[in-house]
Design a protein around this motif. Structure first.
Motif, PDB file in Angstrom:
ATOM      1  N   LYS A  65      -9.037 -11.059   4.790  1.00  0.00           N
ATOM      2  CA  LYS A  65     -10.160 -10.907   3.861  1.00  0.00           C
ATOM      3  C   LYS A  65      -9.860  -9.835   2.818  1.00  0.00           C
ATOM      4  O   LYS A  65     -10.072 -10.048   1.620  1.00  0.00           O
ATOM      5  CB  LYS A  65     -11.435 -10.543   4.621  1.00  0.00           C
ATOM      6  CG  LYS A  65     -12.661 -10.443   3.695  1.00  0.00           C
ATOM      7  CD  LYS A  65     -13.914 -10.142   4.459  1.00  0.00           C
ATOM      8  CE  LYS A  65     -15.126 -10.230   3.523  1.00  0.00           C
ATOM      9  NZ  LYS A  65     -14.991  -9.417   2.298  1.00  0.00           N
ATOM     10  N   ARG A  66      -9.322  -8.718   3.261  1.00  0.00           N
ATOM     11  CA  ARG A  66      -9.093  -7.611   2.330  1.00  0.00           C
ATOM     12  C   ARG A  66      -7.978  -7.931   1.341  1.00  0.00           C
ATOM     13  O   ARG A  66      -8.116  -7.695   0.133  1.00  0.00           O
ATOM     14  CB  ARG A  66      -8.749  -6.340   3.110  1.00  0.00           C
ATOM     15  CG  ARG A  66      -8.375  -5.154   2.224  1.00  0.00           C
ATOM     16  CD  ARG A  66      -8.224  -3.884   3.043  1.00  0.00           C
ATOM     17  NE  ARG A  66      -7.713  -2.775   2.241  1.00  0.00           N
ATOM     18  CZ  ARG A  66      -8.441  -2.027   1.406  1.00  0.00           C
ATOM     19  NH1 ARG A  66      -9.737  -2.301   1.256  1.00  0.00           N
ATOM     20  NH2 ARG A  66      -7.903  -1.039   0.722  1.00  0.00           N
ATOM     21  N   TYR A  67      -6.877  -8.497   1.830  1.00  0.00           N
ATOM     22  CA  TYR A  67      -5.695  -8.619   0.976  1.00  0.00           C
ATOM     23  C   TYR A  67      -5.538  -9.979   0.311  1.00  0.00           C
ATOM     24  O   TYR A  67      -4.896 -10.073  -0.741  1.00  0.00           O
ATOM     25  CB  TYR A  67      -4.437  -8.257   1.780  1.00  0.00           C
ATOM     26  CG  TYR A  67      -4.385  -6.780   2.051  1.00  0.00           C
ATOM     27  CD1 TYR A  67      -3.955  -5.890   1.073  1.00  0.00           C
ATOM     28  CD2 TYR A  67      -4.837  -6.264   3.268  1.00  0.00           C
ATOM     29  CE1 TYR A  67      -3.953  -4.523   1.300  1.00  0.00           C
ATOM     30  CE2 TYR A  67      -4.834  -4.890   3.503  1.00  0.00           C
ATOM     31  CZ  TYR A  67      -4.397  -4.036   2.506  1.00  0.00           C
ATOM     32  OH  TYR A  67      -4.411  -2.680   2.717  1.00  0.00           O
ATOM     33  N   MET A 118      -6.663  -8.007  -2.920  1.00  0.00           N
ATOM     34  CA  MET A 118      -6.042  -6.699  -3.007  1.00  0.00           C
ATOM     35  C   MET A 118      -4.521  -6.809  -3.114  1.00  0.00           C
ATOM     36  O   MET A 118      -3.881  -6.018  -3.823  1.00  0.00           O
ATOM     37  CB  MET A 118      -6.420  -5.846  -1.790  1.00  0.00           C
ATOM     38  CG  MET A 118      -5.869  -4.431  -1.812  1.00  0.00           C
ATOM     39  SD  MET A 118      -6.450  -3.474  -3.253  1.00  0.00           S
ATOM     40  CE  MET A 118      -8.153  -3.182  -2.763  1.00  0.00           C
ATOM     41  N   TRP A 156      -9.531  -9.502   9.375  1.00  0.00           N
ATOM     42  CA  TRP A 156      -9.846  -8.352   8.509  1.00  0.00           C
ATOM     43  C   TRP A 156      -8.784  -8.190   7.434  1.00  0.00           C
ATOM     44  O   TRP A 156      -9.101  -7.960   6.257  1.00  0.00           O
ATOM     45  CB  TRP A 156      -9.952  -7.097   9.378  1.00  0.00           C
ATOM     46  CG  TRP A 156     -10.390  -5.875   8.640  1.00  0.00           C
ATOM     47  CD1 TRP A 156     -11.671  -5.459   8.410  1.00  0.00           C
ATOM     48  CD2 TRP A 156      -9.543  -4.898   8.025  1.00  0.00           C
ATOM     49  NE1 TRP A 156     -11.681  -4.278   7.690  1.00  0.00           N
ATOM     50  CE2 TRP A 156     -10.385  -3.913   7.434  1.00  0.00           C
ATOM     51  CE3 TRP A 156      -8.160  -4.743   7.905  1.00  0.00           C
ATOM     52  CZ2 TRP A 156      -9.887  -2.809   6.749  1.00  0.00           C
ATOM     53  CZ3 TRP A 156      -7.656  -3.645   7.217  1.00  0.00           C
ATOM     54  CH2 TRP A 156      -8.511  -2.685   6.639  1.00  0.00           C
ATOM     55  N   ASP A 208     -10.117 -10.986  -0.945  1.00  0.00           N
ATOM     56  CA  ASP A 208     -10.592  -9.971  -1.901  1.00  0.00           C
ATOM     57  C   ASP A 208      -9.509  -9.586  -2.910  1.00  0.00           C
ATOM     58  O   ASP A 208      -9.707  -8.665  -3.723  1.00  0.00           O
ATOM     59  CB  ASP A 208     -11.066  -8.714  -1.148  1.00  0.00           C
ATOM     60  CG  ASP A 208     -12.314  -8.976  -0.316  1.00  0.00           C
ATOM     61  OD1 ASP A 208     -12.929 -10.037  -0.503  1.00  0.00           O
ATOM     62  OD2 ASP A 208     -12.649  -8.136   0.540  1.00  0.00           O
ATOM     63  N   LYS A 239      -9.884   1.577   9.395  1.00  0.00           N
ATOM     64  CA  LYS A 239     -11.292   1.176   9.399  1.00  0.00           C
ATOM     65  C   LYS A 239     -11.578   0.025  10.356  1.00  0.00           C
ATOM     66  O   LYS A 239     -12.713  -0.166  10.782  1.00  0.00           O
ATOM     67  CB  LYS A 239     -11.730   0.796   7.987  1.00  0.00           C
ATOM     68  CG  LYS A 239     -11.776   1.968   7.015  1.00  0.00           C
ATOM     69  CD  LYS A 239     -12.292   1.526   5.662  1.00  0.00           C
ATOM     70  CE  LYS A 239     -12.362   2.711   4.690  1.00  0.00           C
ATOM     71  NZ  LYS A 239     -12.851   2.293   3.345  1.00  0.00           N
ATOM     72  N   GLU A 286       0.822  -1.222   0.000  1.00  0.00           N
ATOM     73  CA  GLU A 286       0.000   0.000   0.000  1.00  0.00           C
ATOM     74  C   GLU A 286       0.852   1.267   0.000  1.00  0.00           C
ATOM     75  O   GLU A 286       0.354   2.351  -0.287  1.00  0.00           O
ATOM     76  CB  GLU A 286      -0.907   0.001   1.238  1.00  0.00           C
ATOM     77  CG  GLU A 286      -1.968  -1.080   1.241  1.00  0.00           C
ATOM     78  CD  GLU A 286      -3.090  -0.784   0.266  1.00  0.00           C
ATOM     79  OE1 GLU A 286      -2.953   0.138  -0.582  1.00  0.00           O
ATOM     80  OE2 GLU A 286      -4.115  -1.483   0.331  1.00  0.00           O
TER      81      GLU A 286
END
Length: 552
Positions: A502-504, A509, A499, A507, A478, A468
């Motif tokens: 799931k995001r990286y 990312m 969290w 999902d 968040k 990032e």
């Protein structure tokens, strides 16, 4: 003979391959090359009689390379004239393994690597090819007197180059598969080695710049660190002093600038150094002294390796604990000026609004360098325990930020220790901005003993920052608002690994940011069950994939 004629008179057969295996018996340094040759033969299907090679392989060129390799190794005249080698006792110009059997009485740098090829494997190959009288007959190695060590190194380099050329004939998929097989086998050998001499031999063998293994320098560093760890344990068990860990004179050390709460720049006498504070309760100083001296010895032993660390030159004992002193390389001065750019941390670079997002290849290189270093310490049986961007420094920066990223240095070893049960653990920081890098199991009033999966989680957090190009505190805002410390709850910390995964990972990312290979490495650091720990072999495979990218 011109190349066209040469290709016409040789063919890629099991007999050609077996002839080279037999020829490899003539030099003691054949271990790594011979193993890679056998794995290559298995991939292209020439390791068994009456099989056809894989489609698409240039079989004629492969046969020519094998013939050249056999000729280089099996002609006494070639070995004598080109490489200045001589049989220990006289023999014919073309060597006959059944007639000349010379016993070796010395060790060599590839002794441990040669064990990758079992005697049974050689027996089967040579027996089926009828190059020995029976499958049960095992030819003894021939030994040579090298009158010129540089010439002997040239022989090893020439042979390795021919084996490398065979691998170059493979397509991309098979080439990657072959490289991973070799790296995995070497890592398994490293993990099973418990003899200091064998590990030192393995380190020396893998340091050869011509060995053709993608992660050889990383494995070499791992072998060196493990040898140092075993050496420390051996000295301690014998109740002798550990490897030289110099107690420095505190009055000669001056602090000039703080980089982080625990890391400062300074000088030792007149030499630029990095100073790490290791604060411990007074009642614990005596118990932790041996850990400090072990750590200093370990980090000083890595000075000439490819680890992304600074060489440790000693330590000082203070009223509040200890200080670890690392030699800082000369600062990169601007051409024609007396000024230079001072060292900085990765966290500072991530937090700066003045720097542009670095190219993907530079961020991947940064992730790879740091992950290789963590892998080496884990392979050697040590945990870092404080992996975060503020503990990554760039010691000789210049005005080009992207060039800086090619030379990261892992610091922050204040909490580092052996990966063993029963080790003393330090109290927690109770600083939410710092604790977001720590696995939830390492937080709270009653935390578990620190384990390798917790270190991997910290590395995963660091990798996300690199992807990032932002500090972790902003990335997780968040989920956990650590900038509002009064509002942080324990359950928010506990939910953070899920969290992030799931995001990286789920999902995708991470893959979107830096590609599939990077995402696979991150997934090992942040598994579905946050307490799972990947094997070191799996970690090595992920590094192999990432290092196969054409990076800057």
């Amino acid at each position: 003979m011109d190349p066209g004629t040469a290709l016409a008179v040789v063919s890629l057969t099991f007999q050609t391959f077996a002839g080279v295996v037999k020829a490899f018996e003539l030099i003691s340094e054949a271990g790594n090359m011979e193993y890679r040759l056998v794995e290559w033969a298995r991939i292209v299907n020439v390791d068994r009689p009456d099989t056809q090679v894989i489609p698409g392989l240039n079989a004629g060129l492969a046969a020519l390379l094998l013939t050249q390799l056999e000729g280089t190794l099996s002609s006494a005249e070639v070995l004598k004239q080109r490489y200045k080698l001589e049989l220990i006792v006289a023999g014919p110009k073309t060597l006959d393994l059944e007639r000349l059997q010379i016993q070796d009485t010395s060790e060599n740098a590839n002794t441990v690597v040669s064990k990758l090829i079992s005697p049974q494997t050689r027996q089967d190959i040579l027996g089926r090819s009828k190059k020995v009288k029976a499958a049960s007959a095992f030819p003894k190695r021939m030994w040579w007197a090298a009158f010129d060590k540089q010439k002997f190194s040239l022989l090893v380099a020439d042979c390795t180059s021919l084996v490398d050329s065979l691998y170059m004939l493979l397509d991309t998929a098979n080439k990657s598969h072959a490289s991973r097989i070799v790296s995995d086998a070497l890592h398994d050998t490293l993990q099973s080695c418990e003899e200091i001499g064998d590990l030192e031999h393995l380190q020396a063998a893998l340091q050869d710049e011509h060995n053709g293994i993608g992660l050889s320098t990383t494995l070499s560093a791992s072998a060196g660190l493990k040898a140092a760890v075993l050496s420390l344990a051996e000295r301690n068990s014998a109740e002798r002093s550990s490897m030289p860990a110099e107690l420095l004179d505190s009055t000669l050390i001056t602090t000039t600038k703080k980089l982080t709460a625990r890391i400062s720049l300074g000088t030792h006498d007149v030499t630029p150094v990095v100073i790490e504070e290791k604060q411990v309760p007074h009642k614990m100083k005596g118990k932790l002294r041996s850990r400090v001296t072990e750590l200093v010895s370990l980090l000083s032993s890595s000075e000439n390796s490819t680890l992304a660390t600074l060489p440790c030159v000693g330590y000082t004992e203070e009223s509040l604990g200890y200080r670890l002193i690392f030699r800082l390389p000369p600062l990169a001065a601007t051409a024609g000026q007396n000024t230079s750019v001072e060292p900085t941390t990765l966290l500072h670079m991530l937090s700066s609004t003045q720097t542009a997002l670095p190219p993907v290849e530079h961020r991947l290189n940064l992730a790879l360098h740091l992950s290789k270093t963590i892998f080496s310490f884990h392979s050697a049986g040590w945990l870092h325990k404080d992996i975060r961007s503020e503990n990554i420094i760039f010691a000789s920066p210049n005005q080009n930020q992207n060039q800086n990223l090619l030379n990261p240095l892992l610091c922050g070893f204040s909490f580092a220790r052996r990966d063993q049960t029963g080790q003393i653990s330090h109290e927690l920081s109770e600083d939410p901005a710092r604790d977001i890098y720590r696995h939830p199991d390492a937080l709270g009033e009653v935390s578990e003993g620190y384990k390798r999966y917790m270190d991997c989680y910290g590395l995963g957090c660091l990798l996300i920052e690199i992807a990032e190009w932002a500090p972790l505190r902003k990335v997780v805002r968040k989920a956990v608002d650590v900038e509002n410390a009064a509002g942080v709850r324990d359950d928010e910390f506990a939910a953070l690994p899920r969290w992030l995964r799931k995001r990286y990972i789920e999902d995708e990312m991470a893959g979107f940011r830096l590609g599939k290979g990077f995402a696979e490495l991150l997934a090992l650091c942040m598994p579905v069950d946050c307490r799972d720990v990947c094997t070191l072999g799996q970690f090595l495979d992920a590094l192999e994939v990432l290092s196969s990218y054409k990076l800057a």
